[in-house]
Design a protein around this motif. Sequence first.
Motif, PDB file in Angstrom:
ATOM      1  N   GLN A  74       0.813  -1.208   0.000  1.00  0.00           N
ATOM      2  CA  GLN A  74       0.000   0.000   0.000  1.00  0.00           C
ATOM      3  C   GLN A  74       0.847   1.260   0.000  1.00  0.00           C
ATOM      4  OE1 GLN A  74      -3.146   0.041   2.929  1.00  0.00           O
ATOM      5  NE2 GLN A  74      -3.246  -2.181   2.893  1.00  0.00           N
ATOM      6  N   GLU A  75       2.040   1.179   0.550  1.00  0.00           N
ATOM      7  CA  GLU A  75       2.902   2.352   0.656  1.00  0.00           C
ATOM      8  C   GLU A  75       3.311   2.903  -0.707  1.00  0.00           C
ATOM      9  OE1 GLU A  75       3.716  -0.605   2.456  1.00  0.00           O
ATOM     10  OE2 GLU A  75       2.604   0.186   4.158  1.00  0.00           O
ATOM     11  N   ILE A  76       3.340   2.061  -1.740  1.00  0.00           N
ATOM     12  CA  ILE A  76       3.753   2.555  -3.050  1.00  0.00           C
ATOM     13  C   ILE A  76       2.565   2.927  -3.935  1.00  0.00           C
ATOM     14  CG2 ILE A  76       5.936   1.297  -2.964  1.00  0.00           C
ATOM     15  CD1 ILE A  76       4.751  -0.662  -5.019  1.00  0.00           C
ATOM     16  N   ALA A  77       1.354   2.735  -3.460  1.00  0.00           N
ATOM     17  CA  ALA A  77       0.165   3.120  -4.226  1.00  0.00           C
ATOM     18  C   ALA A  77       0.046   4.640  -4.256  1.00  0.00           C
ATOM     19  CB  ALA A  77      -1.075   2.498  -3.601  1.00  0.00           C
ATOM     20  N   HIS A  78      -0.382   5.181  -5.382  1.00  0.00           N
ATOM     21  CA  HIS A  78      -0.451   6.631  -5.564  1.00  0.00           C
ATOM     22  C   HIS A  78      -1.824   7.225  -5.250  1.00  0.00           C
ATOM     23  CE1 HIS A  78       3.523   6.421  -7.152  1.00  0.00           C
ATOM     24  NE2 HIS A  78       3.168   5.800  -8.253  1.00  0.00           N
ATOM     25  N   THR A  79      -2.873   6.443  -5.430  1.00  0.00           N
ATOM     26  CA  THR A  79      -4.227   6.965  -5.225  1.00  0.00           C
ATOM     27  C   THR A  79      -4.982   6.076  -4.243  1.00  0.00           C
ATOM     28  OG1 THR A  79      -5.219   5.668  -7.007  1.00  0.00           O
ATOM     29  CG2 THR A  79      -4.276   7.819  -7.608  1.00  0.00           C
ATOM     30  N   GLU A  80      -6.090   6.569  -3.763  1.00  0.00           N
ATOM     31  CA  GLU A  80      -6.929   5.770  -2.860  1.00  0.00           C
ATOM     32  C   GLU A  80      -7.462   4.528  -3.566  1.00  0.00           C
ATOM     33  OE1 GLU A  80      -7.385   5.979   0.465  1.00  0.00           O
ATOM     34  OE2 GLU A  80      -5.847   7.520   0.298  1.00  0.00           O
ATOM     35  N   ALA A  81      -7.810   4.661  -4.840  1.00  0.00           N
ATOM     36  CA  ALA A  81      -8.302   3.505  -5.605  1.00  0.00           C
ATOM     37  C   ALA A  81      -7.212   2.434  -5.705  1.00  0.00           C
ATOM     38  CB  ALA A  81      -8.761   3.939  -6.992  1.00  0.00           C
ATOM     39  N   GLU A  82      -5.970   2.853  -5.946  1.00  0.00           N
ATOM     40  CA  GLU A  82      -4.857   1.898  -5.999  1.00  0.00           C
ATOM     41  C   GLU A  82      -4.653   1.228  -4.648  1.00  0.00           C
ATOM     42  OE1 GLU A  82      -1.389   3.930  -7.391  1.00  0.00           O
ATOM     43  OE2 GLU A  82      -2.100   4.007  -9.458  1.00  0.00           O
ATOM     44  N   LYS A  83      -4.788   1.988  -3.568  1.00  0.00           N
ATOM     45  CA  LYS A  83      -4.644   1.416  -2.225  1.00  0.00           C
ATOM     46  C   LYS A  83      -5.723   0.372  -1.969  1.00  0.00           C
ATOM     47  CE  LYS A  83      -2.338   5.306  -0.046  1.00  0.00           C
ATOM     48  NZ  LYS A  83      -2.380   6.370   0.943  1.00  0.00           N
ATOM     49  N   GLU A  84      -6.949   0.657  -2.372  1.00  0.00           N
ATOM     50  CA  GLU A  84      -8.043  -0.308  -2.198  1.00  0.00           C
ATOM     51  C   GLU A  84      -7.782  -1.569  -3.010  1.00  0.00           C
ATOM     52  OE1 GLU A  84     -12.015   1.180  -2.737  1.00  0.00           O
ATOM     53  OE2 GLU A  84     -11.508   3.062  -1.763  1.00  0.00           O
ATOM     54  N   ASP A  85      -7.342  -1.403  -4.269  1.00  0.00           N
ATOM     55  CA  ASP A  85      -7.014  -2.561  -5.096  1.00  0.00           C
ATOM     56  C   ASP A  85      -5.900  -3.384  -4.466  1.00  0.00           C
ATOM     57  OD1 ASP A  85      -8.942  -1.988  -7.000  1.00  0.00           O
ATOM     58  OD2 ASP A  85      -7.548  -1.021  -8.387  1.00  0.00           O
ATOM     59  N   CYS A  86      -4.905  -2.703  -3.924  1.00  0.00           N
ATOM     60  CA  CYS A  86      -3.785  -3.375  -3.278  1.00  0.00           C
ATOM     61  C   CYS A  86      -4.253  -4.195  -2.074  1.00  0.00           C
ATOM     62  CB  CYS A  86      -2.739  -2.345  -2.865  1.00  0.00           C
ATOM     63  SG  CYS A  86      -1.277  -3.055  -2.118  1.00  0.00           S
ATOM     64  N   MET A  87      -5.134  -3.612  -1.277  1.00  0.00           N
ATOM     65  CA  MET A  87      -5.676  -4.325  -0.102  1.00  0.00           C
ATOM     66  C   MET A  87      -6.412  -5.583  -0.549  1.00  0.00           C
ATOM     67  SD  MET A  87      -6.916  -1.102   2.256  1.00  0.00           S
ATOM     68  CE  MET A  87      -8.171  -2.060   3.026  1.00  0.00           C
ATOM     69  N   LYS A  88      -7.184  -5.509  -1.626  1.00  0.00           N
ATOM     70  CA  LYS A  88      -7.922  -6.668  -2.140  1.00  0.00           C
ATOM     71  C   LYS A  88      -6.950  -7.755  -2.588  1.00  0.00           C
ATOM     72  CE  LYS A  88     -11.983  -4.207  -3.801  1.00  0.00           C
ATOM     73  NZ  LYS A  88     -12.736  -3.801  -5.008  1.00  0.00           N
ATOM     74  N   ARG A  89      -5.885  -7.366  -3.304  1.00  0.00           N
ATOM     75  CA  ARG A  89      -4.917  -8.349  -3.781  1.00  0.00           C
ATOM     76  C   ARG A  89      -4.198  -9.023  -2.623  1.00  0.00           C
ATOM     77  NH1 ARG A  89      -4.480  -4.606  -8.041  1.00  0.00           N
ATOM     78  NH2 ARG A  89      -2.932  -3.350  -6.943  1.00  0.00           N
ATOM     79  N   ASN A  90      -3.883  -8.260  -1.585  1.00  0.00           N
ATOM     80  CA  ASN A  90      -3.199  -8.829  -0.431  1.00  0.00           C
ATOM     81  C   ASN A  90      -4.072  -9.841   0.302  1.00  0.00           C
ATOM     82  OD1 ASN A  90      -0.486  -7.733  -0.241  1.00  0.00           O
ATOM     83  ND2 ASN A  90      -1.495  -5.768  -0.110  1.00  0.00           N
ATOM     84  N   GLN A  91      -5.369  -9.648   0.275  1.00  0.00           N
ATOM     85  CA  GLN A  91      -6.264 -10.598   0.928  1.00  0.00           C
ATOM     86  C   GLN A  91      -6.238 -11.904   0.204  1.00  0.00           C
ATOM     87  OE1 GLN A  91     -10.006  -8.577   1.028  1.00  0.00           O
ATOM     88  NE2 GLN A  91      -9.496  -7.444   2.853  1.00  0.00           N
TER      89      GLN A  91
END
Length: 91
Positions: A74-91
């Motif tokens: 999540q630290e390298i994500a640039h936008t909130e949408a990217e952070k949400e996508d990252c959280m989904k992938r990590n799950q």
Amino acid sequence: MLGFEGEQLVSFATGHYFAEVNSGFIVYIVTNPFVRSRGLGAKTLSKLEELLHKDAAAAGYASLSAIILEIETQEIAHTEAEKEDCMKRNQ
């Protein structure tokens, strides 16, 4: 590996099996953004894991030692949408 629903491409994945270390490395898993949140990424990952296990068996191993999948944080994500996508992938 390609995943289709009818004639629509819904997922793509690629990986490599390394017999020398009896491990698989997943390079890409991509899901068509128009059909996300339907479990297709999980199904694609499961199928790729199955293929890597078959490669290990074909190489003479009883089981696969490891599967490596690198994902962004999540630290390298640039936008909130990217952070949400990252959280989904990590799950």
